[in-house]
Design a protein around this motif. Sequence first.
Motif, PDB file in Angstrom:
ATOM      1  N   HIS A  31     -39.160  32.299 -21.886  1.00  0.00           N
ATOM      2  CA  HIS A  31     -40.154  32.100 -22.938  1.00  0.00           C
ATOM      3  C   HIS A  31     -40.351  30.604 -23.218  1.00  0.00           C
ATOM      4  N   ALA A  32     -39.272  29.849 -23.080  1.00  0.00           N
ATOM      5  CA  ALA A  32     -39.332  28.401 -23.335  1.00  0.00           C
ATOM      6  C   ALA A  32     -40.163  27.695 -22.261  1.00  0.00           C
ATOM      7  N   GLN A  33     -40.381  28.384 -21.143  1.00  0.00           N
ATOM      8  CA  GLN A  33     -41.113  27.833 -20.001  1.00  0.00           C
ATOM      9  C   GLN A  33     -40.590  26.463 -19.610  1.00  0.00           C
ATOM     10  N   SER A  34     -39.280  26.358 -19.572  1.00  0.00           N
ATOM     11  CA  SER A  34     -38.635  25.130 -19.136  1.00  0.00           C
ATOM     12  C   SER A  34     -37.830  25.447 -17.881  1.00  0.00           C
ATOM     13  N   LEU A  35     -38.268  24.880 -16.767  1.00  0.00           N
ATOM     14  CA  LEU A  35     -37.564  25.139 -15.506  1.00  0.00           C
ATOM     15  C   LEU A  35     -36.148  24.585 -15.556  1.00  0.00           C
ATOM     16  N   GLU A  36     -35.988  23.492 -16.308  1.00  0.00           N
ATOM     17  CA  GLU A  36     -34.671  22.876 -16.425  1.00  0.00           C
ATOM     18  C   GLU A  36     -33.693  23.840 -17.097  1.00  0.00           C
ATOM     19  N   LEU A  37     -34.177  24.435 -18.179  1.00  0.00           N
ATOM     20  CA  LEU A  37     -33.367  25.376 -18.941  1.00  0.00           C
ATOM     21  C   LEU A  37     -33.041  26.609 -18.088  1.00  0.00           C
ATOM     22  N   LEU A  38     -34.048  27.086 -17.376  1.00  0.00           N
ATOM     23  CA  LEU A  38     -33.853  28.268 -16.538  1.00  0.00           C
ATOM     24  C   LEU A  38     -32.854  27.975 -15.419  1.00  0.00           C
ATOM     25  N   SER A  39     -32.984  26.805 -14.797  1.00  0.00           N
ATOM     26  CA  SER A  39     -32.049  26.424 -13.731  1.00  0.00           C
ATOM     27  C   SER A  39     -30.628  26.330 -14.270  1.00  0.00           C
ATOM     28  N   TRP A  40     -30.512  25.751 -15.463  1.00  0.00           N
ATOM     29  CA  TRP A  40     -29.190  25.638 -16.071  1.00  0.00           C
ATOM     30  C   TRP A  40     -28.590  27.033 -16.265  1.00  0.00           C
ATOM     31  N   LEU A  41     -29.410  27.935 -16.794  1.00  0.00           N
ATOM     32  CA  LEU A  41     -28.939  29.292 -17.060  1.00  0.00           C
ATOM     33  C   LEU A  41     -28.542  29.990 -15.763  1.00  0.00           C
ATOM     34  N   PHE A  69     -41.352  28.545  -8.516  1.00  0.00           N
ATOM     35  CA  PHE A  69     -42.344  27.526  -8.851  1.00  0.00           C
ATOM     36  C   PHE A  69     -42.039  26.192  -8.178  1.00  0.00           C
ATOM     37  N   ASP A  70     -40.774  25.765  -8.256  1.00  0.00           N
ATOM     38  CA  ASP A  70     -40.421  24.487  -7.635  1.00  0.00           C
ATOM     39  C   ASP A  70     -39.161  24.680  -6.812  1.00  0.00           C
ATOM     40  N   LEU A  71     -39.342  25.009  -5.557  1.00  0.00           N
ATOM     41  CA  LEU A  71     -38.179  25.284  -4.709  1.00  0.00           C
ATOM     42  C   LEU A  71     -37.575  24.002  -4.141  1.00  0.00           C
ATOM     43  N   GLY A  72     -38.181  22.879  -4.473  1.00  0.00           N
ATOM     44  CA  GLY A  72     -37.652  21.601  -3.993  1.00  0.00           C
ATOM     45  C   GLY A  72     -36.365  21.214  -4.707  1.00  0.00           C
ATOM     46  N   ALA A  73     -36.193  21.724  -5.932  1.00  0.00           N
ATOM     47  CA  ALA A  73     -34.995  21.392  -6.712  1.00  0.00           C
ATOM     48  C   ALA A  73     -34.091  22.619  -6.810  1.00  0.00           C
ATOM     49  N   SER A  74     -32.789  22.404  -6.773  1.00  0.00           N
ATOM     50  CA  SER A  74     -31.796  23.511  -6.839  1.00  0.00           C
ATOM     51  C   SER A  74     -32.163  24.625  -5.865  1.00  0.00           C
ATOM     52  N   THR A  75     -32.553  24.241  -4.667  1.00  0.00           N
ATOM     53  CA  THR A  75     -33.103  25.198  -3.710  1.00  0.00           C
ATOM     54  C   THR A  75     -32.181  26.362  -3.417  1.00  0.00           C
ATOM     55  N   SER A  76     -30.919  26.077  -3.080  1.00  0.00           N
ATOM     56  CA  SER A  76     -30.056  27.175  -2.630  1.00  0.00           C
ATOM     57  C   SER A  76     -29.796  28.150  -3.778  1.00  0.00           C
ATOM     58  N   MET A  77     -29.653  27.618  -5.010  1.00  0.00           N
ATOM     59  CA  MET A  77     -29.430  28.510  -6.143  1.00  0.00           C
ATOM     60  C   MET A  77     -30.658  29.387  -6.387  1.00  0.00           C
ATOM     61  N   LYS A  78     -31.843  28.778  -6.343  1.00  0.00           N
ATOM     62  CA  LYS A  78     -33.062  29.547  -6.608  1.00  0.00           C
ATOM     63  C   LYS A  78     -33.277  30.614  -5.541  1.00  0.00           C
ATOM     64  N   ASN A 120     -35.972  24.276   9.489  1.00  0.00           N
ATOM     65  CA  ASN A 120     -35.012  23.815  10.480  1.00  0.00           C
ATOM     66  C   ASN A 120     -33.823  24.772  10.485  1.00  0.00           C
ATOM     67  N   ALA A 121     -33.556  25.380  11.623  1.00  0.00           N
ATOM     68  CA  ALA A 121     -32.504  26.403  11.711  1.00  0.00           C
ATOM     69  C   ALA A 121     -31.142  25.872  11.292  1.00  0.00           C
ATOM     70  N   GLY A 122     -30.974  24.561  11.327  1.00  0.00           N
ATOM     71  CA  GLY A 122     -29.683  23.982  10.951  1.00  0.00           C
ATOM     72  C   GLY A 122     -29.513  23.848   9.453  1.00  0.00           C
ATOM     73  N   HIS A 123     -30.589  24.061   8.709  1.00  0.00           N
ATOM     74  CA  HIS A 123     -30.510  23.885   7.261  1.00  0.00           C
ATOM     75  C   HIS A 123     -29.693  25.014   6.627  1.00  0.00           C
ATOM     76  N   PRO A 124     -28.785  24.676   5.702  1.00  0.00           N
ATOM     77  CA  PRO A 124     -27.935  25.734   5.107  1.00  0.00           C
ATOM     78  C   PRO A 124     -28.735  26.841   4.400  1.00  0.00           C
ATOM     79  N   CYS A 125     -29.949  26.526   3.944  1.00  0.00           N
ATOM     80  CA  CYS A 125     -30.745  27.544   3.239  1.00  0.00           C
ATOM     81  C   CYS A 125     -31.683  28.302   4.177  1.00  0.00           C
TER      82      CYS A 125
END
Length: 141
Positions: A31-41, A69-78, A120-125
Motif C-alpha cells: 500500500h505504501a508503494q515503496s519498493l525499498e520498503l517491500l524489498s526490505w520486507l 517492477f525493477d529487477l535490476g536491484a535485489s535481483t536474486s531475492m526478487k 548469460n548462462a554463467g549468471h547465478p540468477c
Amino acid sequence: GEMFKSFKATMELQQLLGRGEHEKAFATALHAQSLELLSWLCSKVDPSELLAARPSQILLTSLVQQLAFDLGASTSMKLKWLLATLPRLDPHDPQIASHVPKILEQVAANLAGCTDVLGNAGHPCHATLLAVSAMVSQLAR
C-alpha cells in the motif's frame, strides 16, 4: 522527513512480523508503494511464511507486479519471490482476472529487459530467470 517515514514504516512492519501477521505486513508495504520498503520486507521473510497465511489473490497480484517492477536491484531475492508467488496466482480468480493479463505482460517485459545481464548462462540468477519466465508464459495462456 523521508528517512523518518521509512524508519517508522519499517518499525511497523517489524511489529506485524513479530505478531506473525505476514499478510498484513505485506499489505501495508504494498500500500505504501515503496519498493525499498517491500524489498526490505522480502529480505526479512521467507516466501513460505507469507504463503502459509494463504494471502488473497489481490495481494499476490500486487506483490508480483511490484517485485517485477525493477529487477535490476535485489535481483536474486526478487526472482526467488516471483518463483514462489507466481504458482499461487490464479488468473481465473474473478477478483484479479481482468488485471492479470496486463500484469503478466508487464512482468514478461521486465524479465526480458533483464535478459542482457541474466541471459548469460554463467549468471547465478540465470536458471531462476528462465524458470520465472516459463511460469509467466504458462500463466498468460
